[in-house]
Design a protein around this motif. Structure first.
Motif, PDB file in Angstrom:
ATOM      1  N   LEU A 192       0.787  -1.161   0.061  1.00 55.44           N
ATOM      2  CA  LEU A 192      -0.115  -0.020  -0.082  1.00 55.44           C
ATOM      3  C   LEU A 192       0.785   1.036   0.003  1.00 55.44           C
ATOM      4  O   LEU A 192       2.000   1.274   0.393  1.00 55.44           O
ATOM      5  CB  LEU A 192      -0.952   0.058   1.340  1.00 55.44           C
ATOM      6  CG  LEU A 192      -1.849  -1.039   1.414  1.00 55.44           C
ATOM      7  CD1 LEU A 192      -2.518  -1.081   2.580  1.00 55.44           C
ATOM      8  CD2 LEU A 192      -2.642  -1.180   0.257  1.00 55.44           C
ATOM      9  N   PHE A 193       0.486   2.348  -0.361  1.00 53.05           N
ATOM     10  CA  PHE A 193       1.182   3.537  -0.571  1.00 53.05           C
ATOM     11  C   PHE A 193       0.257   4.845  -0.220  1.00 53.05           C
ATOM     12  O   PHE A 193      -0.788   4.793  -0.281  1.00 53.05           O
ATOM     13  CB  PHE A 193       1.905   3.678  -1.978  1.00 53.05           C
ATOM     14  CG  PHE A 193       0.938   3.875  -2.877  1.00 53.05           C
ATOM     15  CD1 PHE A 193       0.645   5.191  -3.301  1.00 53.05           C
ATOM     16  CD2 PHE A 193       0.005   2.735  -3.658  1.00 53.05           C
ATOM     17  CE1 PHE A 193      -0.225   5.489  -4.289  1.00 53.05           C
ATOM     18  CE2 PHE A 193      -0.790   3.258  -4.561  1.00 53.05           C
ATOM     19  CZ  PHE A 193      -0.970   4.383  -4.981  1.00 53.05           C
ATOM     20  N   ARG A 194       1.276   5.852  -0.006  1.00 50.80           N
ATOM     21  CA  ARG A 194       0.657   7.242   0.309  1.00 50.80           C
ATOM     22  C   ARG A 194       1.683   8.093  -0.438  1.00 50.80           C
ATOM     23  O   ARG A 194       3.034   8.044  -0.057  1.00 50.80           O
ATOM     24  CB  ARG A 194       0.444   7.613   1.572  1.00 50.80           C
ATOM     25  CG  ARG A 194      -0.751   7.074   2.189  1.00 50.80           C
ATOM     26  CD  ARG A 194      -1.326   7.959   3.564  1.00 50.80           C
ATOM     27  NE  ARG A 194      -2.408   7.253   4.118  1.00 50.80           N
ATOM     28  CZ  ARG A 194      -2.949   7.768   5.246  1.00 50.80           C
ATOM     29  NH1 ARG A 194      -2.417   8.849   5.916  1.00 50.80           N
ATOM     30  NH2 ARG A 194      -4.240   7.238   5.625  1.00 50.80           N
ATOM     31  N   GLN A 195       1.252   9.098  -0.889  1.00 51.09           N
ATOM     32  CA  GLN A 195       1.930  10.174  -1.525  1.00 51.09           C
ATOM     33  C   GLN A 195       2.123  11.170  -0.406  1.00 51.09           C
ATOM     34  O   GLN A 195       1.496  11.371   0.342  1.00 51.09           O
ATOM     35  CB  GLN A 195       1.138  11.035  -2.664  1.00 51.09           C
ATOM     36  CG  GLN A 195       1.990  11.955  -3.569  1.00 51.09           C
ATOM     37  CD  GLN A 195       1.061  12.778  -4.446  1.00 51.09           C
ATOM     38  OE1 GLN A 195      -0.176  12.574  -4.599  1.00 51.09           O
ATOM     39  NE2 GLN A 195       1.559  13.491  -5.354  1.00 51.09           N
ATOM     40  N   LEU A 196       3.371  11.898  -0.451  1.00 53.20           N
ATOM     41  CA  LEU A 196       3.840  12.486   0.617  1.00 53.20           C
ATOM     42  C   LEU A 196       3.960  13.841   0.213  1.00 53.20           C
ATOM     43  O   LEU A 196       4.951  14.400  -0.476  1.00 53.20           O
ATOM     44  CB  LEU A 196       5.028  12.141   1.218  1.00 53.20           C
ATOM     45  CG  LEU A 196       5.252  10.870   2.059  1.00 53.20           C
ATOM     46  CD1 LEU A 196       6.751  10.422   2.386  1.00 53.20           C
ATOM     47  CD2 LEU A 196       4.144  10.935   3.180  1.00 53.20           C
ATOM     48  N   ILE A 197       2.871  14.805   0.211  1.00 51.15           N
ATOM     49  CA  ILE A 197       2.745  16.143  -0.264  1.00 51.15           C
ATOM     50  C   ILE A 197       3.297  17.033   0.962  1.00 51.15           C
ATOM     51  O   ILE A 197       2.483  17.245   1.941  1.00 51.15           O
ATOM     52  CB  ILE A 197       1.552  16.621  -0.728  1.00 51.15           C
ATOM     53  CG1 ILE A 197       0.950  15.696  -2.213  1.00 51.15           C
ATOM     54  CG2 ILE A 197       1.386  18.168  -1.160  1.00 51.15           C
ATOM     55  CD1 ILE A 197      -0.035  15.948  -2.492  1.00 51.15           C
ATOM     56  N   PHE A 198       4.354  17.781   0.739  1.00 51.93           N
ATOM     57  CA  PHE A 198       4.747  18.509   2.047  1.00 51.93           C
ATOM     58  C   PHE A 198       3.953  19.379   2.582  1.00 51.93           C
ATOM     59  O   PHE A 198       3.278  20.174   1.698  1.00 51.93           O
ATOM     60  CB  PHE A 198       6.332  18.974   1.806  1.00 51.93           C
ATOM     61  CG  PHE A 198       6.700  19.907   2.999  1.00 51.93           C
ATOM     62  CD1 PHE A 198       7.277  19.080   4.014  1.00 51.93           C
ATOM     63  CD2 PHE A 198       6.526  21.376   3.128  1.00 51.93           C
ATOM     64  CE1 PHE A 198       8.007  19.861   5.200  1.00 51.93           C
ATOM     65  CE2 PHE A 198       7.215  21.993   4.154  1.00 51.93           C
ATOM     66  CZ  PHE A 198       7.765  21.197   5.152  1.00 51.93           C
ATOM     67  N   ASP A 199       3.670  19.661   3.807  1.00 52.47           N
ATOM     68  CA  ASP A 199       2.660  20.645   4.559  1.00 52.47           C
ATOM     69  C   ASP A 199       3.389  21.516   5.237  1.00 52.47           C
ATOM     70  O   ASP A 199       3.389  22.822   5.206  1.00 52.47           O
ATOM     71  CB  ASP A 199       1.419  19.811   5.091  1.00 52.47           C
ATOM     72  CG  ASP A 199       0.453  20.913   5.467  1.00 52.47           C
ATOM     73  OD1 ASP A 199      -0.015  21.784   4.736  1.00 52.47           O
ATOM     74  OD2 ASP A 199       0.027  20.942   6.757  1.00 52.47           O
ATOM     75  N   ARG A 200       3.942  21.029   6.268  1.00 52.99           N
ATOM     76  CA  ARG A 200       4.529  21.660   7.426  1.00 52.99           C
ATOM     77  C   ARG A 200       5.548  21.234   8.212  1.00 52.99           C
ATOM     78  O   ARG A 200       5.218  19.805   8.358  1.00 52.99           O
ATOM     79  CB  ARG A 200       3.425  22.548   8.232  1.00 52.99           C
ATOM     80  CG  ARG A 200       2.782  21.858   9.190  1.00 52.99           C
ATOM     81  CD  ARG A 200       1.441  22.268   9.676  1.00 52.99           C
ATOM     82  NE  ARG A 200       0.722  21.315  10.672  1.00 52.99           N
ATOM     83  CZ  ARG A 200      -0.013  20.577  10.265  1.00 52.99           C
ATOM     84  NH1 ARG A 200      -0.271  20.195   9.019  1.00 52.99           N
ATOM     85  NH2 ARG A 200      -0.669  19.902  11.143  1.00 52.99           N
ATOM     86  N   TYR A 201       6.270  21.790   9.022  1.00 49.89           N
ATOM     87  CA  TYR A 201       7.116  21.382  10.162  1.00 49.89           C
ATOM     88  C   TYR A 201       6.455  21.602  11.524  1.00 49.89           C
ATOM     89  O   TYR A 201       6.226  22.757  11.537  1.00 49.89           O
ATOM     90  CB  TYR A 201       8.402  21.788  10.011  1.00 49.89           C
ATOM     91  CG  TYR A 201       9.297  21.195  11.099  1.00 49.89           C
ATOM     92  CD1 TYR A 201       9.839  19.927  11.307  1.00 49.89           C
ATOM     93  CD2 TYR A 201       9.868  22.202  11.964  1.00 49.89           C
ATOM     94  CE1 TYR A 201      10.604  19.189  12.402  1.00 49.89           C
ATOM     95  CE2 TYR A 201      10.464  21.652  13.308  1.00 49.89           C
ATOM     96  CZ  TYR A 201      10.761  20.228  13.238  1.00 49.89           C
ATOM     97  OH  TYR A 201      11.687  19.875  14.241  1.00 49.89           O
ATOM     98  N   ASP A 202       6.223  20.784  12.381  1.00 48.25           N
ATOM     99  CA  ASP A 202       5.807  20.916  13.680  1.00 48.25           C
ATOM    100  C   ASP A 202       6.883  20.826  14.696  1.00 48.25           C
ATOM    101  O   ASP A 202       7.170  20.048  14.965  1.00 48.25           O
ATOM    102  CB  ASP A 202       4.650  19.733  13.866  1.00 48.25           C
ATOM    103  CG  ASP A 202       3.969  19.945  15.287  1.00 48.25           C
ATOM    104  OD1 ASP A 202       4.382  20.571  16.200  1.00 48.25           O
ATOM    105  OD2 ASP A 202       2.563  19.475  15.227  1.00 48.25           O
ATOM    106  N   THR A 203       7.251  22.170  15.106  1.00 46.44           N
ATOM    107  CA  THR A 203       8.312  22.326  16.089  1.00 46.44           C
ATOM    108  C   THR A 203       8.028  21.548  17.446  1.00 46.44           C
ATOM    109  O   THR A 203       8.927  20.952  18.065  1.00 46.44           O
ATOM    110  CB  THR A 203       8.515  23.618  16.191  1.00 46.44           C
ATOM    111  OG1 THR A 203       7.341  24.381  16.816  1.00 46.44           O
ATOM    112  CG2 THR A 203       8.982  24.648  14.849  1.00 46.44           C
ATOM    113  N   ALA A 204       6.757  21.571  17.832  1.00 48.74           N
ATOM    114  CA  ALA A 204       6.315  20.815  18.928  1.00 48.74           C
ATOM    115  C   ALA A 204       6.536  19.286  19.014  1.00 48.74           C
ATOM    116  O   ALA A 204       7.024  18.716  19.878  1.00 48.74           O
ATOM    117  CB  ALA A 204       5.000  21.067  19.412  1.00 48.74           C
TER     118      ALA A 204
END
Length: 301
Positions: free
Chosen positions: A241-253
């Motif tokens: 199975l797979f998922r595309q990885l479309i960058f959204d953000r970096y969570d600093t916490a």
């Protein structure tokens, strides 16, 4: 201006007439009697149903001539002068409002702001202020009211402009931060390409506003990271199975990178030890926490 004219007529005529005579209703004759300061009857006013008008009869006239009632007395010139002043003031003040609105339009059209931003400001100002102004009746014959209206319009324009400009700056800064984080993510994870064993899979369901663990499985599958795609399968299945990885953000916490896809969100932590797959259905929100084992070069797609 119609209401202004009527109220002025009534006020001036009654004030002037009451200074010399007193009016009292005579129920016996169904008329108004007028007496002077000494109480002497000087005239009376009765309603003529044939002519549908009030008629005034002066006792002082030798022939008892009946004349049409004039509610304005000798003050018509004063009334006209007063109304003329108010009309001129109204005309001048409505011109002031229009000139102010034109100055706002010219300021926007001649600015160096982004065209889309200018249009947003115009749309909001028209919706929140111009439409309200047009749908209300302001007494613009009053200088005080006119000043208040212009100040209200100015405050509204300043507030909308400041808000929209700030929103644009914040959006541009957020986009810049996202692009920088994306570059860091690419540099950080490019050496992580390849296959990994799964030491544990924990399944959670969002129940009563909190995540509740409902199942745990150990040593039963694999993950293969391919940059913009991530593949996963359990050891007893043959297909990935797979998922595309479309960058959204970096969570600093959480010290994790967030990605979107058509199936749901995915997070990967910076140490590259945990991958979380989120899944939403019509019945329940779930998440699957994959704890990664060691890199294994023998794992192939």
């Amino acid at each position: 201006m119609k209401s202004i004219i009527i109220s002025l007529f009534l006020f001036i005529s009654l004030q002037s007439y009451s200074q010399t005579t007193s009016e009292k209703w005579n129920s016996m004759y169904n008329r108004y009697d007028y007496t002077d300061v000494n109480g002497n009857l000087v005239g009376y006013k009765g309603y003529n149903s044939l002519t549908e008008s009030w008629e005034y009869t002066s006792i002082k006239l030798q022939n008892q001539k009946t004349i049409p009632y004039n509610p304005y007395g000798n003050n018509l010139q004063l009334i006209n002068e007063t109304l003329s002043i108010k009309q001129n003031r109204y005309d001048n003040n409505i011109t002031r409002v229009h000139n102010f609105l034109n100055s706002i339009r010219d300021q926007l059209n001649n600015s160096t702001l982004d065209k889309n931003l200018i249009q947003k400001i115009k749309n909001r100002f028209n919706s929140e202020y111009i439409n309200v102004y047009n749908n209300k009746s302001y007494d613009l014959s009053s200088n005080t009211t006119t000043n208040n209206v212009i100040q209200w319009l100015k405050n509204g324009y300043d507030r909308i402009s400041d808000t929209e400009i700030r929103n644009l700056v914040e959006a541009e800064e957020a986009l810049k931060e996202k692009e920088e984080a994306s570059k860091i993510e690419v540099d950080m994870f490019k050496k992580r390409y390849g296959g990994y064993s799964i030491s544990k899979i924990e399944e959670f369901a969002f129940i009563d506003k909190k995540w509740v663990k409902i199942k745990t499985e150990e040593n039963i599958g694999y993950v293969y990271y391919a940059g913009t795609m991530i593949y996963f399968k359990k050891s007893y299945t043959s297909s990935w199975l797979f998922r595309q990885l479309i960058f959204d953000r970096y969570d600093t916490a959480l010290k994790s990178y967030w990605y979107t896809s058509q199936y749901g969100e995915t997070t990967i932590d910076v140490p590259f030890t945990t991958v979380i797959f989120y899944e939403s259905t019509n019945y329940m929100d779930k998440k699957y926490v994959y704890t990664l084992g060691k890199f294994d070069k023998n794992i192939k797609l």
